[in-house]
Design an enzyme around this catalytic site. Structure first.
Site, short mmCIF file in Angstrom:
data_model
loop_
_atom_site.label_atom_id
_atom_site.label_comp_id
_atom_site.label_asym_id
_atom_site.label_seq_id
_atom_site.Cartn_x
_atom_site.Cartn_y
_atom_site.Cartn_z
N GLU A 45 0.87 -1.25 0.25
CA GLU A 45 -0.05 0.01 -0.11
C GLU A 45 0.79 1.44 0.11
OE1 GLU A 45 -2.29 2.81 3.19
OE2 GLU A 45 -1.85 0.73 3.75
N ASP A 49 0.74 3.77 -3.20
CA ASP A 49 0.45 5.28 -2.99
C ASP A 49 1.15 6.11 -3.76
OD1 ASP A 49 -0.94 7.51 -1.12
OD2 ASP A 49 1.08 7.73 -0.73
N ASP A 118 -7.18 0.90 0.91
CA ASP A 118 -5.74 0.35 0.89
C ASP A 118 -5.47 -0.73 0.04
OD1 ASP A 118 -5.41 2.27 2.97
OD2 ASP A 118 -5.54 0.66 4.74
N GLU A 121 -4.63 0.61 -3.39
CA GLU A 121 -3.18 1.11 -3.54
C GLU A 121 -2.11 -0.04 -3.46
OE1 GLU A 121 -3.12 5.57 -1.73
OE2 GLU A 121 -2.93 3.78 -0.33
#
EC number: 3.1.26.3
Length: 227
Positions: A45, A49, A118, A121
């Site tokens: 994650e 991101d 989450d 990502e």
């Protein structure tokens, strides 16, 4: 999780299936299977991101040549925020593939905004590790960027200010808005607005309010200037 089904759905084949499995593994599942070798998706994650921010930033920079830095920052924030990421994950039915602990699953974890954001990502991070930035970017082009171009985040933008800022660069240009038509009954009225640059129609917008119609007209004018 059914990796083959997900790959078929997305038309993506992972080289390393451990990565895609990890992307969908929540920490609650790992905590309930301590005697087995599982890793949760938190590190993926973190990476995803960064991939998402770069991909969206590159898209906005290239597709909105007249958009000021401050407006790009505001729009990017709207795209990468938790509610938007949750929506992307739901559109792709990612919740169905999640590996959750029993307690998390029973209390609605598959629909929990933070968990869905989450996993979106984390999936992007896994795809980047498995096949590189270009493939991750292609995924965004298929599932995220069309929503940007369709105006899904336009409520975050002030297109009239954008257009005014651009036009002010030229001393001889003026901007004017006119409501040219009102349609429908009073309880369900629709407005049509035209935006004029130097007395020439540069965009037409339709909205439930005059302000909304003018904003949409301004966006079309900006799109025309970017073309």
């Amino acid at each position: 999780m059914d990796v083959a089904q997900l790959e078929k759905q997305l038309n993506i084949s992972f080289h390393n299936h451990d990565l895609i499995s990890q992307a969908f593994t929540h920490s609650s599942y790992v905590n309930e299977h301590r005697n087995e070798v599982f890793s949760d998706n938190e590190r993926l994650e973190f990476l995803g991101d960064a991939v998402l921010e770069l991909g969206v930033s590159q898209h906005l920079f290239r597709k909105n040549r007249k958009m000021p830095e401050g407006e790009m920052t505001k729009l990017r924030a709207a795209i990468v925020c938790e509610p938007s990421l949750k929506g992307f994950a739901q559109d792709l039915n990612f919740g169905a593939y999640l590996l959750l602990g029993k307690g998390e699953d029973q209390t609605g974890g598959r629909e929990r905004p933070a968990i869905l954001a989450d996993v979106f990502e984390a999936f992007l991070g896994a795809l980047y590790l498995d096949q590189g930035f270009d493939t991750a970017l292609k995924f965004l082009e298929d599932y995220v960027f069309p929503k940007i171009q369709a105006g899904a985040f336009s409520h975050e933008m002030d297109y009239k200010s954008q257009l005014q800022e651009f036009v002010q660069q030229f001393k001889n240009k003026t901007v004017e808005y006119k409501i040219v038509e009102e349609r429908g009954p009073s309880h369900n009225k629709e407005f049509v607005a035209n935006v004029f640059i130097n007395d020439e129609v540069s965009g037409e917008g339709i909205g439930r309010t005059k302000k909304e119609a003018e904003q949409r007209a301004a966006k079309l004018a900006i799109d025309g200037l970017d073309a």
